[in-house]
Design an enzyme around this catalytic site. Structure first.
Site, PDB file in Angstrom:
ATOM      1  N   LYS A 109       5.521 -29.821 -14.587  1.00 45.58           N
ATOM      2  CA  LYS A 109       6.204 -30.941 -15.250  1.00 45.58           C
ATOM      3  C   LYS A 109       5.264 -32.134 -15.280  1.00 45.58           C
ATOM      4  O   LYS A 109       4.718 -32.515 -14.249  1.00 45.58           O
ATOM      5  CB  LYS A 109       7.460 -31.296 -14.429  1.00 45.58           C
ATOM      6  CG  LYS A 109       8.714 -31.553 -15.200  1.00 45.58           C
ATOM      7  CD  LYS A 109       9.872 -31.819 -14.220  1.00 45.58           C
ATOM      8  CE  LYS A 109      11.118 -32.218 -14.965  1.00 45.58           C
ATOM      9  NZ  LYS A 109      12.234 -32.572 -14.060  1.00 45.58           N
TER      10      LYS A 109
HETATM   11  O1  G3P Z   1      15.337 -33.907 -13.400  1.00 45.75           O
HETATM   12  C1  G3P Z   1      15.298 -34.665 -14.480  1.00 45.75           C
HETATM   13  C2  G3P Z   1      16.532 -35.420 -14.796  1.00 45.75           C
HETATM   14  O2  G3P Z   1      17.506 -34.532 -15.120  1.00 45.75           O
HETATM   15  C3  G3P Z   1      17.011 -36.423 -13.779  1.00 45.75           C
HETATM   16  O3  G3P Z   1      17.916 -37.223 -14.372  1.00 45.75           O
HETATM   17  O4  G3P Z   1      18.990 -39.423 -14.585  1.00 45.75           O
HETATM   18  O5  G3P Z   1      20.039 -37.674 -13.191  1.00 45.75           O
HETATM   19  O6  G3P Z   1      17.946 -38.763 -12.418  1.00 45.75           O
HETATM   20  P1  G3P Z   1      18.787 -38.341 -13.575  1.00 45.75           P
END
Ligand code: G3P
Length: 218
Positions: free
Chosen positions: A85
């Site tokens: 990633k």
């Molecule tokens: O892992 C990437 C993403 O899905 C994280 O999103 O906004 O839940 O931290 P968030």
């Protein structure tokens, strides 16, 4: 649509993998920091890769191209399920091209616009991760981005897979499917919410109380 679990928590991963409901895992430095404690993240990455039969996104933490490529090679060497990633920055795109050219699958993350997604596809990304929830958090329409990327990728035949990320609730999953997202990465809490419906509970209750009246056994 492929379902990925958005966590580095092995208990949650095993719970979902046992039910054979997930096609892979996505992690990020914040999710790893939540579970690692004093452990070496690479040990956790190996356990996660061994717990699922599918792509596992492991994120670099370098900021320049060369550091990302060398970290990416180390992450890719952890297990055949590893996907590297990288952030959607200029250096991230260059690292993506270099890693993909070396045969390593890459997930370009922190995508917030369709023009960013175009560049990820042109850099040869295997996956692009548009962050739906974080756009909603700032009063934007996160799902509109999925719709736009789908349209652009279909218009020009890009085979980069759209991996809807930063999912907050079941409707984000439903809309991702309806908009033709290839994959969706879901926090464990939302994954289990998908299985819930009050009419299912009520229906089961009625069935069981009617059956109880019979006093019969199967
Ligand atoms: O892992 C990437 C993403 O899905 C994280 O999103 O906004 O839940 O931290 P968030």
């Amino acid at each position: 649509m492929k379902i990925f679990l958005d966590t580095a928590d092995l208990d949650e991963i095993r719970r979902a993998a046992d039910a054979n409901l997930i096609d892979g895992i996505t992690t990020n430095p914040s999710l790893v920091a939540k579970v690692a404690g004093k452990r070496d993240p690479k040990e956790i990455y190996l356990e996660i890769c061994e717990a699922v039969d599918g792509p596992v996104s492991l994120e670099v933490v370098g900021l320049d191209r060369d550091t990302m490529v060398s970290e990416g090679k180390k992450l890719a060497a952890i297990h055949e399920n590893a996907v590297v990633k990288v952030p959607l920055t200029e250096d991230g795109l260059k690292a993506c091209r270099a890693l993909v050219s070396a045969g390593t699958p890459v997930n370009v993350t922190l995508c917030f616009s369709v023009s960013q997604a175009l560049l990820a596809a042109k850099a040869g990304a295997t996956f692009v991760s548009p962050f739906v929830g974080r756009i909603d958090d700032v009063s934007g329409e996160g799902m509109q981005l999925i719709h736009q990327i789908r349209q652009v990728y279909d218009n020009y035949g890009f085979d980069t897979q759209i991996l809807a990320a930063s999912i907050r609730h079941p409707m984000h999953v439903v809309e991702s499917m309806l908009m033709g997202s290839d994959c969706c990465t879901i926090p464990p809490k939302v994954l289990w919410q998908l299985s819930k419906h009050p009419l299912t509970d009520r229906g089961l209750e009625a069935f069981l109380s009617d059956w109880e009246g019979l006093g019969a056994k199967i």
